[in-house]
Enzyme design. Structure first.
Site, PDB file in Angstrom:
ATOM      1  N   LEU A   1       8.546  -3.752  -5.001  1.00 20.07           N
ATOM      2  CA  LEU A   1       7.249  -4.351  -4.700  1.00 20.07           C
ATOM      3  C   LEU A   1       7.152  -5.676  -5.451  1.00 20.07           C
ATOM      4  CD1 LEU A   1       4.873  -1.245  -5.088  1.00 20.07           C
ATOM      5  CD2 LEU A   1       5.713  -2.238  -2.948  1.00 20.07           C
ATOM      6  N   ASP A   2       6.410  -6.620  -4.877  1.00 19.68           N
ATOM      7  CA  ASP A   2       6.184  -7.890  -5.559  1.00 19.68           C
ATOM      8  C   ASP A   2       5.530  -7.648  -6.910  1.00 19.68           C
ATOM      9  OD1 ASP A   2       7.166  -9.211  -3.360  1.00 19.68           O
ATOM     10  OD2 ASP A   2       5.187  -9.689  -2.535  1.00 19.68           O
ATOM     11  N   ARG A   3       5.671  -8.608  -7.783  1.00 18.40           N
ATOM     12  CA  ARG A   3       5.138  -8.502  -9.147  1.00 18.40           C
ATOM     13  C   ARG A   3       3.662  -8.103  -9.167  1.00 18.40           C
ATOM     14  NH1 ARG A   3       6.246 -10.304 -14.289  1.00 18.40           N
ATOM     15  NH2 ARG A   3       4.462 -10.889 -15.554  1.00 18.40           N
TER      16      ARG A   3
ATOM     17  N   THR B   1       1.897  -6.764  -6.586  1.00 22.16           N
ATOM     18  CA  THR B   1       1.550  -5.687  -5.663  1.00 22.16           C
ATOM     19  C   THR B   1       1.625  -4.357  -6.408  1.00 22.16           C
ATOM     20  OG1 THR B   1       2.413  -6.911  -3.766  1.00 22.16           O
ATOM     21  CG2 THR B   1       2.179  -4.541  -3.503  1.00 22.16           C
TER      22      THR B   1
ATOM     23  N   ARG C   1       2.195 -10.412   3.638  1.00 22.25           N
ATOM     24  CA  ARG C   1       1.476 -11.628   3.244  1.00 22.25           C
ATOM     25  C   ARG C   1       1.700 -12.744   4.259  1.00 22.25           C
ATOM     26  NH1 ARG C   1       3.657 -12.365  -2.736  1.00 22.25           N
ATOM     27  NH2 ARG C   1       2.166 -14.106  -2.757  1.00 22.25           N
TER      28      ARG C   1
END
Length: 308
Positions: free
Chosen positions: A139-141, A143, A241
């Site tokens: 997961l993104d930082r 998220t 996104r």
């Protein structure tokens, strides 16, 4: 099927349905062990039948024991570092953690600390488990939500293949700007790198195939916001996104893709995870509660307050 961990061995009690099948057939077709790992198990002689090294063409009978040397000691691959983690599910093969915001899934440079992988390595260490930290997806930082780890090499291989086939269902929640008129739909737009920005992605005809399914759960007219449930048929970087911004509904807080900075991060949460266990084939379903909804606007993502 009865399965248990005994030290470094995985022990499987042969069920009636495997009677008269060979060891090799079960390893290949029932357990679906990848070819490279099968070769390693064969060369290392780390498969036993009833505690004896036996030719793989041997026929099985109900009640036999197949043993695989699966839980070998390995380097963590990252430096263990204490940090509280929220565990949603754990057994001998699988770990699912509810990731908080503001941390990377894994180090991006040698010796990096402060990531979820560092915290998972510390968790393993406290269990007396010496195994590589294997994240199945990331997961993104900024998220939050459910993220899956494999605790042994066989589970890792099987889960990687399941992820490629989209057999692992990941459901996200996003809070977006605008009142979405179309309640359900699909975004089918390829995604590629943005050559004008080092980290941004964009919809591009030459990009990779990307498909996002959306379902509007609720709108907030006074705030001009929509709460959206999303599922991915592909797993491109920043896919949700990019796609939501492309159709005119950027995520709240996602300045990189046109969202307003009314929150400190993008309003994206990996809400649930559904998969069949890589070893037992039992269904695993978890939901990841939002850890912190105190920041303005994140309370709109609290499903307890949103009718189905």
């Amino acid at each position: 099927m009865e399965i248990r961990k005994k030290g470094k061995w995985l022990e499987i009690v042969v069920p009636k349905g495997w009677t008269e099948r060979t060891i090799e057939d079960v390893l290949k077709n029932q357990l679906q062990i990848p070819k490279t790992m099968l070769h390693s198990l064969r060369m290392d002689k780390t498969v036993k039948l009833n505690h004896q090294i036996t030719p793989w063409q041997s026929l099985l009978k109900s009640g036999d024991f197949i043993q695989l040397e699966l839980f070998v000691e390995e380097e963590f691959g990252v430096t263990p570092e204490y940090k509280e983690i929220s565990i949603l599910y754990e057994d001998d093969h699988v770990l699912i953690v509810n990731k908080q915001a503001g941390i990377d899934t894994h180090p991006t440079k040698e010796g990096q600390l402060g990531t979820l992988a560092n915290a998972v390595a510390f968790h393993y260490q406290t269990q007396g488990l010496q195994t590589k930290v294997r994240h199945v997806h990331r997961l993104d930082r900024d998220t939050t939500g459910a993220i899956l780890f494999a605790k042994d090499r066989l589970s890792s291989s099987i889960l990687d293949r399941m992820l490629e086939r989209r057999d692992i269902k990941r459901t996200y929640l996003a809070l977006v700007h605008g009142l979405m008129k179309q309640k359900k739909g699909k975004i089918d737009e390829p995604i590629g790198r943005d050559r004008h920005h080092p980290t941004r992605r964009r919809v591009s005809p030459t990009g990779q195939v990307a498909t996002t399914h959306f379902n509007v759960l609720k709108t907030f007219p006074s705030k001009k916001l929509s709460l959206v449930e999303l599922n991915l048929s592909t797993g491109r970087t920043h896919q949700i996104r990019v796609h939501m911004s492309h159709i005119g509904y950027p995520l709240v807080g996602d300045e990189l893709y046109g969202g307003q900075a009314i929150t400190k991060r993008q309003a994206l949460h990996a809400h649930s995870l559904q998969l069949f266990h890589p070893i037992t084939n039992d269904l695993i379903e978890v939901q990841a509660p939002l850890i912190d909804i105190s920041e303005p606007y994140f309370e709109f993502m609290n499903l307890k307050k949103v009718p189905n």
